[in-house]
Design an enzyme around this catalytic site. Structure first.
Site, PDB file in Angstrom:
ATOM      1  N   SER A 106     -10.207   5.801   6.627  1.00  0.00           N
ATOM      2  CA  SER A 106      -9.607   5.779   5.288  1.00  0.00           C
ATOM      3  C   SER A 106     -10.626   5.253   4.283  1.00  0.00           C
ATOM      4  O   SER A 106     -11.836   5.275   4.566  1.00  0.00           O
ATOM      5  CB  SER A 106      -8.336   4.927   5.295  1.00  0.00           C
ATOM      6  OG  SER A 106      -7.634   5.103   4.091  1.00  0.00           O
ATOM      7  N   ASN A 107     -10.187   4.795   3.146  1.00  0.00           N
ATOM      8  CA  ASN A 107     -11.111   4.279   2.128  1.00  0.00           C
ATOM      9  C   ASN A 107     -10.435   3.165   1.336  1.00  0.00           C
ATOM     10  O   ASN A 107      -9.277   2.834   1.584  1.00  0.00           O
ATOM     11  CB  ASN A 107     -11.596   5.413   1.217  1.00  0.00           C
ATOM     12  CG  ASN A 107     -10.432   6.093   0.528  1.00  0.00           C
ATOM     13  OD1 ASN A 107      -9.785   5.506  -0.327  1.00  0.00           O
ATOM     14  ND2 ASN A 107     -10.137   7.336   0.916  1.00  0.00           N
ATOM     15  N   HIS A 108     -11.145   2.625   0.367  1.00  0.00           N
ATOM     16  CA  HIS A 108     -10.663   1.412  -0.339  1.00  0.00           C
ATOM     17  C   HIS A 108      -9.684   1.673  -1.475  1.00  0.00           C
ATOM     18  O   HIS A 108      -9.310   0.737  -2.182  1.00  0.00           O
ATOM     19  CB  HIS A 108     -11.856   0.656  -0.931  1.00  0.00           C
ATOM     20  CG  HIS A 108     -12.725   0.003   0.097  1.00  0.00           C
ATOM     21  ND1 HIS A 108     -12.247  -0.930   0.975  1.00  0.00           N
ATOM     22  CD2 HIS A 108     -14.033   0.160   0.389  1.00  0.00           C
ATOM     23  CE1 HIS A 108     -13.230  -1.338   1.751  1.00  0.00           C
ATOM     24  NE2 HIS A 108     -14.323  -0.687   1.419  1.00  0.00           N
ATOM     25  N   SER A 109      -9.295   2.918  -1.707  1.00  0.00           N
ATOM     26  CA  SER A 109      -8.422   3.176  -2.867  1.00  0.00           C
ATOM     27  C   SER A 109      -7.090   2.442  -2.717  1.00  0.00           C
ATOM     28  O   SER A 109      -6.471   2.452  -1.653  1.00  0.00           O
ATOM     29  CB  SER A 109      -8.164   4.678  -2.988  1.00  0.00           C
ATOM     30  OG  SER A 109      -7.172   4.900  -3.952  1.00  0.00           O
TER      31      SER A 109
END
Ligand code: CTP
Length: 402
Positions: free
Chosen positions: A212-215
């Site tokens: 996933s990512n930091h959003s």
């Protein structure tokens, strides 16, 4: 006469800056507003009720009831009467009570029952203003939609110099005019339908792990909220986030890029446009292991395949509909954003750079540049809610030009 006929409750609290409330009251009246002054008991030590009653041409209110005749000053009907509750000056004490929901004077009960926009103009000494408690209270109020008229830097009544001096009355007047003009615009997107994508997608590796990512979804949620507040019918296709559903917004929760693609295509049918704010994974594991992957001694290679580019696919079928894209870049920002503008058929791109302090993930502020076929418009560092309002303004202009 921008404020013609507007009802403003002007709250005054116990600060030395209360003397400026007299001028502010006169400016509001000259601009056409009707002003009802509500004072906290302590503020009467700084400016007299006689002065404020004369300038506002109405008896001022301080107590819940008149001790002489028992007449009740209804905070509920004050809150209903008002188009705006403007507290200027707002002391650290009043801000703290507002943040904590304390209701021990008429002004605070009016705040708690107000359904109209609320603005505060803080006034205090620089250390009180900078104190984490005050900053946290301001942040809490901001998150609840209270608008803050930033104090100015300069000499303070204490003799110290710094930030904390109440904004000047003419600056507060301008702020008030803009705020009320914006709340009138509220229903300007009535009958319009929009898709907003937000948050991070989750690509499963096995039943336990994912990519996933930091959003956090904050920017997309702010946009969905703003469009809905202006009357649009908004479908928010959201990846994982801890944020609550904004008022009046229909949320569709998804996990993977593929799920987000399907939900977005469905919502885009019949929509007038879409704002693509989600941080979508560009790659996903080629296969998801049904069982938890056990560790071994050597390396583990994950084979990834491309996901579908949702924005590009919607761009290919958009026709006359509006499509707004985001670009989060770390280098060669503007060139990359221009390339995305053309390739994905965006009407404009909202570019933010991870190199700018205060921009990008997690925070409540963002520093963006709008990029379209005609050029670039760089905005200053702004709360995400304000960036959302600027995006909605642009969308409205595009709709008007149809
Ligand atoms: N986007 C999307 N679907 C994807 C990837 C991106 O809808 N699979 C959208 C984003 O929501 C954003 C825009 O496309 O509005 C730009 O995303 P970004 O990841 O920055 O661009 P990419 O096209 O993935 O380009 P690159 O990875 O080369 O930066």
């Amino acid at each position: 006469m921008q404020l013609q006929g507007k009802h403003i409750v002007l709250g005054i609290t116990g600060s030395i800056a209360a003397y400026k409330a007299a001028l502010l009251c006169r400016l509001l009246r000259t601009a056409g507003a009707e002003v009802q002054v509500v004072m906290t008991p302590l503020s009467k030590e700084f400016i007299t009720p006689l002065t404020m009653a004369t300038l506002s041409r109405r008896p001022i209110l301080v107590e819940f009831f008149d001790p002489e005749n028992g007449a009740w000053n209804s905070h509920v009907s004050l809150g209903e009467w008002a188009d705006l509750l403007l507290i200027a000056p707002a002391t650290a004490n009043t801000l703290a009570k507002m943040a904590g929901g304390v209701a021990d004077n008429l002004l605070l009960t009016t705040y708690l029952s107000a359904r109209c926009p609320v603005a505060v103009a803080p006034a205090m000494d620089l250390d009180m203003y900078a104190h984490p408690a005050t900053q946290q209270n301001l942040q809490t109020l901001r998150e609840r939609g209270v608008r803050i008229v930033e104090p100015a830097e300069g000499e303070l009544a204490s003799g110290l110099t710094g930030k904390g001096r109440m904004a000047e009355p003419d600056a507060i007047l301008r702020f008030t005019e803009e705020l009320l003009a914006a709340s009138e615009k509220k229903k300007s997107l009535n009958g319009r339908r929009f898709l907003v994508t937000a948050g991070a997608t989750i690509e499963a590796i096995d039943p336990v792990r994912f990519i996933s990512n930091h959003s956090t979804g904050k920017m997309g949620y702010a946009i969905a909220e703003e469009l809905a507040a202006r009357g649009a019918d908004v479908t928010l296709v959201s990846g994982r986030t801890v944020l609550p559903v904004p008022e009046g917004v229909r949320r569709v929760e998804v996990l993977s890029a593929e799920e987000m693609y399907r939900a977005s295509v469905e919502a885009f049918g019949g929509a007038d446009g879409a704002v693509m704010c989600a941080a979508v994974a560009d790659y996903t594991p080629d296969r998801v292991s049904e069982c938890k992957i056990r560790k071994g001694d050597g390396e583990l290679l994950l084979r990834l395949r491309r996901t579908r580019d949702i924005a590009a696919e919607l761009g290919a079928v958009k026709g006359g509909r509006i499509l707004v894209g985001f670009a989060l870049e770390t280098h060669d920002e503007e060139a990359h954003a221009e390339e995305k503008l053309a390739r994905k058929h965006f009407d404009f791109v909202v570019l933010n750079s991870l190199r700018d302090p205060g921009a990008g993930f997690r925070g409540d502020t963002n520093k963006v540049t709008f990029i379209d076929a005609r050029g670039h418009e760089a905005l200053p560092l702004l709360p995400k809610s304000e960036v959302a309002a600027r995006i909605a303004d642009r969308i409205e202009r595009l709709l008007a030009a149809e």
